[in-house]
Write a protein that holds these residues in place. Sequence first.
Motif, short mmCIF file in Angstrom:
data_model
loop_
_atom_site.label_atom_id
_atom_site.label_comp_id
_atom_site.label_asym_id
_atom_site.label_seq_id
_atom_site.Cartn_x
_atom_site.Cartn_y
_atom_site.Cartn_z
N LEU A 79 50.23 14.46 0.08
CA LEU A 79 50.33 15.92 0.14
C LEU A 79 49.08 16.51 -0.51
O LEU A 79 49.08 16.93 -1.67
CB LEU A 79 51.59 16.39 -0.59
N ALA A 80 48.00 16.54 0.27
CA ALA A 80 46.71 17.01 -0.22
C ALA A 80 46.10 17.98 0.79
O ALA A 80 46.51 18.03 1.96
CB ALA A 80 45.76 15.83 -0.45
N HIS A 81 45.12 18.75 0.34
CA HIS A 81 44.49 19.76 1.20
C HIS A 81 43.90 19.12 2.45
O HIS A 81 44.03 19.66 3.55
CB HIS A 81 43.40 20.49 0.41
N LYS A 83 44.84 16.73 4.13
CA LYS A 83 45.87 16.34 5.09
C LYS A 83 46.51 17.54 5.79
O LYS A 83 47.46 17.38 6.56
CB LYS A 83 46.96 15.52 4.39
N ILE A 85 48.19 20.17 4.50
CA ILE A 85 49.51 20.55 3.99
C ILE A 85 49.67 22.08 3.97
O ILE A 85 50.78 22.60 4.19
CB ILE A 85 49.75 19.97 2.58
N ASP A 86 48.59 22.79 3.73
CA ASP A 86 48.67 24.26 3.75
C ASP A 86 49.09 24.76 5.14
O ASP A 86 49.88 25.70 5.26
CB ASP A 86 47.33 24.87 3.35
N ALA A 89 52.75 24.06 5.64
CA ALA A 89 53.57 25.03 4.90
C ALA A 89 53.63 26.37 5.63
O ALA A 89 54.63 27.09 5.53
CB ALA A 89 53.00 25.22 3.49
N PRO A 111 48.93 16.76 -4.88
CA PRO A 111 48.71 18.07 -5.51
C PRO A 111 49.28 19.25 -4.74
O PRO A 111 49.47 20.32 -5.31
CB PRO A 111 47.17 18.16 -5.59
N LYS A 112 49.55 19.09 -3.45
CA LYS A 112 50.09 20.19 -2.65
C LYS A 112 51.62 20.17 -2.57
O LYS A 112 52.20 20.95 -1.82
CB LYS A 112 49.50 20.14 -1.23
N ARG A 113 52.27 19.34 -3.36
CA ARG A 113 53.74 19.30 -3.35
C ARG A 113 54.31 20.66 -3.76
O ARG A 113 55.30 21.12 -3.20
CB ARG A 113 54.21 18.20 -4.31
N VAL A 115 53.14 23.59 -3.18
CA VAL A 115 53.06 24.53 -2.06
C VAL A 115 54.30 24.40 -1.17
O VAL A 115 54.88 25.41 -0.74
CB VAL A 115 51.77 24.28 -1.23
N LEU A 116 54.72 23.18 -0.91
CA LEU A 116 55.90 22.96 -0.08
C LEU A 116 57.18 23.38 -0.80
O LEU A 116 58.08 23.96 -0.19
CB LEU A 116 55.97 21.49 0.32
#
Length: 308
Positions: A79-81, A83, A85-86, A89, A111-113, A115-116
Amino acid sequence: GFDDAGGIHLNKVLKFTFANIDRAIAVSHVCRENLVLRVDVKADHVFTIPNAVDTSLFVPDPSLRPTLPRINIVYVGRLAHRKGIDLIAQVIPIACEKFKNVNFIIGGDGPKRLVLDEMVEKHQLQSRVELLGRLPYSRVRSVMCRGSIFLNCSLTESFGSAIVEAACCGLFVVATGVGGVPEILPPSMIRYTKEHDSKSLLVALEEAIDLVTSNGVNPFSQHEHIKKLYNWRNVAERTVKVYTCLSQLDDESWNDRFRRHMKLGSISGIFSVFLVVVDWILLQILVLLKPADSIEVMPSIDPLRVQQ
């Protein structure tokens, strides 16, 4: 990159590394072209050999899926930028609103967990989105088999092993057509977004959902196709050919090696030559401490005997 400070320094490091390398292997043609541009190496010195997948592990199991028209869309990865993930979301609330028969399963951590988590809480999607967190590799197959569609929204991707694993499990893939992703699967197994935005991703998802609900995807025939495309024996045979090519090369003189290092720049070239000399001295010390004839030699293996 080629125009930012980090990319420029990385290119310097790559050039230094490749000054000591006779040949290289890239996992896709795009990766190979990128490597040739970054390192300024001869194109015929870089070979393309894709990754493979253990198809005996990633076997379809439609019994784990919900009954149609219910559809699970799966994402498994970091869960990274990078990949995307933004983008995921952004799309999930819209997709849940538009497609009442669709749920999402997301496996992975990073790090983007947050955000979800915030997205699920804001839109009250606890019953529609399942966040599994970090997954051991042994659970990846069982999670993938719960879905009918695999989602990949990477901003950059040299190859994308998760895409191959998902397709091997019989999932139809929706992905951003970046990097080496368009080289991975035939058009019958994947839909690409035209742009890297939520609108294009929703269009691709809708096409995939229509295809899955009309039983247009046969997971077992897809699995058999992947078995032919990606297997470790094929990768090993192609890798052996590269090493066979290397074994036929003449030993390079020190003058030629130093000349190649000096092309890195007036300062960095001298520094890299200094590092090569230091490495050589350390090697001679190690040879004195543990001579080569004291190291057990790996016996030759008969491929036919191993196969039996």
